[in-house]
Design a protein around this motif. Structure first.
Motif, PDB file in Angstrom:
ATOM      1  N   GLY A 182       9.845  -0.084  -2.824  1.00  0.00           N
ATOM      2  CA  GLY A 182      10.760   0.004  -3.952  1.00  0.00           C
ATOM      3  C   GLY A 182      10.633  -1.173  -4.898  1.00  0.00           C
ATOM      4  N   VAL A 183      10.507  -2.365  -4.330  1.00  0.00           N
ATOM      5  CA  VAL A 183      10.381  -3.565  -5.158  1.00  0.00           C
ATOM      6  C   VAL A 183       9.059  -3.561  -5.916  1.00  0.00           C
ATOM      7  CG1 VAL A 183      10.144  -6.073  -5.095  1.00  0.00           C
ATOM      8  CG2 VAL A 183      11.954  -4.962  -3.782  1.00  0.00           C
ATOM      9  N   TRP A 184       7.985  -3.133  -5.248  1.00  0.00           N
ATOM     10  CA  TRP A 184       6.693  -3.132  -5.939  1.00  0.00           C
ATOM     11  C   TRP A 184       6.674  -2.129  -7.086  1.00  0.00           C
ATOM     12  CZ3 TRP A 184       3.169  -6.209  -7.182  1.00  0.00           C
ATOM     13  CH2 TRP A 184       1.986  -5.757  -7.766  1.00  0.00           C
ATOM     14  N   PHE A 240       5.554  -9.173   3.963  1.00  0.00           N
ATOM     15  CA  PHE A 240       4.164  -8.860   4.309  1.00  0.00           C
ATOM     16  C   PHE A 240       3.663  -7.615   3.592  1.00  0.00           C
ATOM     17  CE2 PHE A 240       1.077  -7.100   7.568  1.00  0.00           C
ATOM     18  CZ  PHE A 240       0.040  -7.931   7.171  1.00  0.00           C
ATOM     19  N   VAL A 241       4.432  -6.538   3.636  1.00  0.00           N
ATOM     20  CA  VAL A 241       3.991  -5.296   2.999  1.00  0.00           C
ATOM     21  C   VAL A 241       3.948  -5.451   1.486  1.00  0.00           C
ATOM     22  CG1 VAL A 241       4.487  -2.837   2.690  1.00  0.00           C
ATOM     23  CG2 VAL A 241       4.811  -3.896   4.927  1.00  0.00           C
ATOM     24  N   LEU A 242       4.859  -6.238   0.923  1.00  0.00           N
ATOM     25  CA  LEU A 242       4.819  -6.480  -0.521  1.00  0.00           C
ATOM     26  C   LEU A 242       3.519  -7.200  -0.907  1.00  0.00           C
ATOM     27  CD1 LEU A 242       6.439  -6.118  -3.140  1.00  0.00           C
ATOM     28  CD2 LEU A 242       7.387  -8.402  -2.773  1.00  0.00           C
ATOM     29  N   VAL A 243       3.098  -8.151  -0.087  1.00  0.00           N
ATOM     30  CA  VAL A 243       1.820  -8.831  -0.328  1.00  0.00           C
ATOM     31  C   VAL A 243       0.671  -7.821  -0.289  1.00  0.00           C
ATOM     32  CG1 VAL A 243       0.145 -10.466   0.626  1.00  0.00           C
ATOM     33  CG2 VAL A 243       2.566 -11.083   0.513  1.00  0.00           C
ATOM     34  N   VAL A 244       0.721  -6.927   0.689  1.00  0.00           N
ATOM     35  CA  VAL A 244      -0.338  -5.914   0.813  1.00  0.00           C
ATOM     36  C   VAL A 244      -0.376  -5.008  -0.413  1.00  0.00           C
ATOM     37  CG1 VAL A 244      -1.118  -3.903   2.124  1.00  0.00           C
ATOM     38  CG2 VAL A 244      -0.284  -5.924   3.336  1.00  0.00           C
ATOM     39  N   LEU A 245       0.789  -4.513  -0.823  1.00  0.00           N
ATOM     40  CA  LEU A 245       0.834  -3.620  -1.976  1.00  0.00           C
ATOM     41  C   LEU A 245       0.381  -4.323  -3.250  1.00  0.00           C
ATOM     42  CD1 LEU A 245       4.230  -1.769  -1.323  1.00  0.00           C
ATOM     43  CD2 LEU A 245       1.913  -0.906  -0.925  1.00  0.00           C
ATOM     44  N   GLY A 246       0.758  -5.573  -3.384  1.00  0.00           N
ATOM     45  CA  GLY A 246       0.375  -6.310  -4.588  1.00  0.00           C
ATOM     46  C   GLY A 246      -1.098  -6.654  -4.634  1.00  0.00           C
ATOM     47  N   THR A 247      -1.631  -7.161  -3.534  1.00  0.00           N
ATOM     48  CA  THR A 247      -3.030  -7.603  -3.531  1.00  0.00           C
ATOM     49  C   THR A 247      -4.021  -6.443  -3.543  1.00  0.00           C
ATOM     50  OG1 THR A 247      -3.005  -7.763  -1.107  1.00  0.00           O
ATOM     51  CG2 THR A 247      -2.518  -9.773  -2.357  1.00  0.00           C
ATOM     52  N   ILE A 284      10.495  -1.127  15.650  1.00  0.00           N
ATOM     53  CA  ILE A 284      10.059   0.087  14.960  1.00  0.00           C
ATOM     54  C   ILE A 284      10.910   0.303  13.708  1.00  0.00           C
ATOM     55  CG2 ILE A 284       9.837   2.591  15.109  1.00  0.00           C
ATOM     56  CD1 ILE A 284       9.365   2.258  18.120  1.00  0.00           C
ATOM     57  N   VAL A 285      12.215   0.289  13.895  1.00  0.00           N
ATOM     58  CA  VAL A 285      13.133   0.579  12.784  1.00  0.00           C
ATOM     59  C   VAL A 285      13.103  -0.513  11.719  1.00  0.00           C
ATOM     60  CG1 VAL A 285      15.535   1.006  12.139  1.00  0.00           C
ATOM     61  CG2 VAL A 285      14.634   1.927  14.296  1.00  0.00           C
ATOM     62  N   ALA A 286      13.203  -1.769  12.148  1.00  0.00           N
ATOM     63  CA  ALA A 286      13.281  -2.872  11.175  1.00  0.00           C
ATOM     64  C   ALA A 286      12.030  -2.975  10.296  1.00  0.00           C
ATOM     65  CB  ALA A 286      13.536  -4.200  11.901  1.00  0.00           C
ATOM     66  N   PRO A 287      10.811  -2.924  10.867  1.00  0.00           N
ATOM     67  CA  PRO A 287       9.637  -2.976   9.996  1.00  0.00           C
ATOM     68  C   PRO A 287       9.551  -1.800   9.016  1.00  0.00           C
ATOM     69  CG  PRO A 287       9.009  -3.574  12.221  1.00  0.00           C
ATOM     70  CD  PRO A 287      10.420  -3.052  12.289  1.00  0.00           C
ATOM     71  N   PHE A 288       9.996  -0.627   9.446  1.00  0.00           N
ATOM     72  CA  PHE A 288       9.971   0.515   8.539  1.00  0.00           C
ATOM     73  C   PHE A 288      10.947   0.320   7.380  1.00  0.00           C
ATOM     74  CE2 PHE A 288       8.244   3.813  11.771  1.00  0.00           C
ATOM     75  CZ  PHE A 288       6.939   3.492  11.389  1.00  0.00           C
ATOM     76  N   ILE A 289      12.117  -0.245   7.668  1.00  0.00           N
ATOM     77  CA  ILE A 289      13.068  -0.532   6.596  1.00  0.00           C
ATOM     78  C   ILE A 289      12.478  -1.565   5.634  1.00  0.00           C
ATOM     79  CG2 ILE A 289      15.309  -1.577   6.054  1.00  0.00           C
ATOM     80  CD1 ILE A 289      16.383  -0.359   8.640  1.00  0.00           C
ATOM     81  N   GLY A 290      11.866  -2.601   6.187  1.00  0.00           N
ATOM     82  CA  GLY A 290      11.235  -3.615   5.348  1.00  0.00           C
ATOM     83  C   GLY A 290      10.142  -3.036   4.476  1.00  0.00           C
TER      84      GLY A 290
END
Length: 226
Positions: free
Chosen positions: A214-216, A137-144, A202-208
């Motif tokens: 990093g990937v973006w 989800f966050v990768l989509v946000v960063l990309g778009t 809380i922890v898992a979404p922050f790690i994601g």
């Protein structure tokens, strides 16, 4: 302050509409209910993107804010303030939902639409699901929303549709959070398992989010010939 208030309002709407769709329609026990709740969350994001996007960027999610901080798009102090007001908005919405379920004579599957690992799903499974789906989800946000490589005015639509897709897959696992604020508000009023497992959401979404940043940077960074 306008940015922070916009984030508070946007997160309020997301939790009110998304969690409210699950509460007042009996939960997510059938495919039709899953699709309905997924659409409610996704459409809430689309609506808010075109309402407050021009003011704050419409993060309405601490994981997205962390992704923007980690990718260098915003300063840490501003990001932390975004997160604070997002959580406040989620708490206000959850309080309103709790009030409504207290005064309306209706049979509810949940009082607040809180997150928890579903029956048969262990802590590790729920944790990994939230990491992976938040990453997407966050990768989509960063990309778009990238200023040069993004989707421009269609970013809000792309983000909302991706959230619908993520909910369709993840609801049977954790109810889908991918958003710490969306989990914190309801858990405060729900208590029980929702509160004891809140750390997962809380922890898992922050790690994601950190992984997606990093990937973006790797795939969306400036090329040598640019």
């Amino acid at each position: 302050m306008r940015k922070y208030l916009a984030e508070m309002f946007g997160t309020f709407v997301l939790v009110l509409m998304g969690c409210g769709s699950a509460i007042f329609n009996g939960g997510c026990g059938t495919p039709a209910q899953v699709l309905m709740v997924a659409a409610a969350f996704g459409l809430s994001v689309v609506a808010m993107a075109y309402t407050i996007g021009g003011v704050s960027g419409c993060h309405i999610n601490p994981a997205i804010t962390l992704g923007c901080m980690a990718s260098g798009r915003m300063k840490v102090k501003e990001g932390l303030m975004y997160m604070l007001f997002q959580v406040i908005g989620a708490i206000i919405a959850s309080a309103l939902l709790y009030l409504l379920t207290s005064v309306i004579d209706f049979e509810y599957a949940t009082r607040t639409g809180a997150n928890a690992c579903n029956p048969g799903v262990g802590v590790l499974g729920g944790f990994l699901a939230e990491v992976f789906f938040t990453f997407v989800f966050v990768l989509v946000v960063l990309g778009t929303t990238d200023s040069k490589k993004g989707a421009g005015n269609f970013a809000g639509l792309a983000i909302g549709l991706s959230l619908i897709l993520i909910h369709i897959v993840c609801i049977p696992i954790t109810g889908t959070s991918v958003n710490p604020a969306r989990s914190i508000g309801p858990a405060i009023f729900e208590g029980g398992k929702a509160l004891s497992e809140l750390w997962i959401f809380i922890v898992a979404p922050f790690i994601g989010a950190l992984l997606s940043a990093g990937v973006w940077k790797l795939i969306g960074g400036k090329a040598k010939n640019e």
